[in-house]
Enzyme design. Structure first.
Site, mmCIF file in Angstrom:
data_model
loop_
_atom_site.group_PDB
_atom_site.id
_atom_site.type_symbol
_atom_site.label_atom_id
_atom_site.label_comp_id
_atom_site.label_asym_id
_atom_site.label_seq_id
_atom_site.Cartn_x
_atom_site.Cartn_y
_atom_site.Cartn_z
ATOM 1 N N LYS A 1 0.814 -1.206 0.000
ATOM 2 C CA LYS A 1 0.000 0.000 0.000
ATOM 3 C C LYS A 1 0.852 1.262 0.000
ATOM 4 C CE LYS A 1 -4.259 -2.090 1.564
ATOM 5 N NZ LYS A 1 -5.323 -2.207 2.590
ATOM 6 N N ARG B 1 -2.643 -10.144 5.655
ATOM 7 C CA ARG B 1 -3.195 -10.285 4.305
ATOM 8 C C ARG B 1 -2.151 -9.735 3.325
ATOM 9 N NH1 ARG B 1 -6.201 -7.319 0.525
ATOM 10 N NH2 ARG B 1 -7.801 -8.530 -0.591
#
Length: 269
Positions: A205, A239
């Site tokens: 991210k 994740r």
């Protein structure tokens, strides 16, 4: 939790596994690499992503979910906030519903999870993917998200969702600035007093690119740095896109004493 994005527009791997055959191969590869859960999604929830109609979302993931469930014993999670997609995926063999709206985006989702009793991941998101990055502000980001997750857990249990089926996700990148994301990772241990396991989805991210001072470089190494920090804090579910690299990094980190008394790979370290 290994990520399988069956989308043309996800922020990191959009279009890489949009073809069903490639998505199935990727899921099975992640299973071989040691994924404990396979999270399959057919709609990008990156900032400002275009929403996808439910029929198109299921067209993308339906065959992938069914085939992966047939060919591996690794539990499959359906990454969706649409009740009809969740129902179809559970009928096809999925065992978990991962809902970025915390089961608040579709009023029928509660009916589905009460009926099927799957594992449920409820995430915090401020706004929607189309609005969440429009100047997100918090007085105390950790305290406010902790409070939301605590209240959401209580609401789900009160609505008939079995407590033991729920995990909670603070929602890295969903209505947070880069600094908010760093603060959530730095304070991850504070979420461990919540009454459910914590899942964190940090992989590749933007806040990782921020720390690396580059939007262009590969973010795998940066993601591993965040993964180790989260594991050291005791976060039980990571994740990630890169399962093998993450497991290798965690194994070496544990062997070197980095995880203290945390259990990894079935053995206390």
């Amino acid at each position: 939790m290994g990520i399988v994005n069956v989308t043309p527009d996800s922020f990191s791997d959009g279009n890489a596994f949009f073809d069903a055959e490639r998505a199935i191969e990727q899921a099975l590869r992640l299973a071989d690499e040691g994924a404990d859960i396979l999270d399959i999604g057919g709609e990008s929830t990156r900032p400002y992503a275009t929403p996808v109609e439910q029929a198109e979302e299921w067209r993308r993931v339906g065959r992938v979910v069914a085939e992966v469930c047939r060919r591996t014993t690794v539990p499959v999670s359906i990454d969706t906030y649409k009740s009809c997609v969740a129902r179809a995926a559970l009928d096809a063999g999925a065992e978990i519903v991962n809902d970025v709206t915390g089961l608040e985006g579709d009023p029928q989702m509660l009916d589905v999870v009460r009926e099927y009793r799957p594992g449920v991941c409820a995430m915090h998101m401020r706004g929607t993917p189309q609005t969440m990055q429009d100047d997100p502000r918090y007085h105390d980001v950790v305290a406010e998200i902790h409070g939301y997750l605590q209240a959401r857990f209580a609401s789900l249990v009160a609505a008939g969702v079995p407590a033991e089926t729920i995990c909670l996700d603070p929602g890295i990148g969903f209505g947070k600035t880069h600094e908010h994301n760093f603060e959530l990772v730095r304070s991850a241990r504070r979420f461990l007093d919540l009454p459910a396991p914590i899942l964190v989805g940090h992989s590749r991210k933007g806040f990782i690119a921020k720390a690396m001072a580059s939007k262009e470089r590969d973010r795998t190494a940066g993601t591993l740095g965040a993964s180790l920090a989260l594991a050291a804090a005791g976060i039980p579910i990571l994740r990630v896109h890169d399962v093998q690299a993450t497991r290798d990094a965690l194994a070496v980190f544990a062997a070197c004493g980095g995880l203290g008394a945390v259990t990894f790979g079935g053995q206390a370290t």
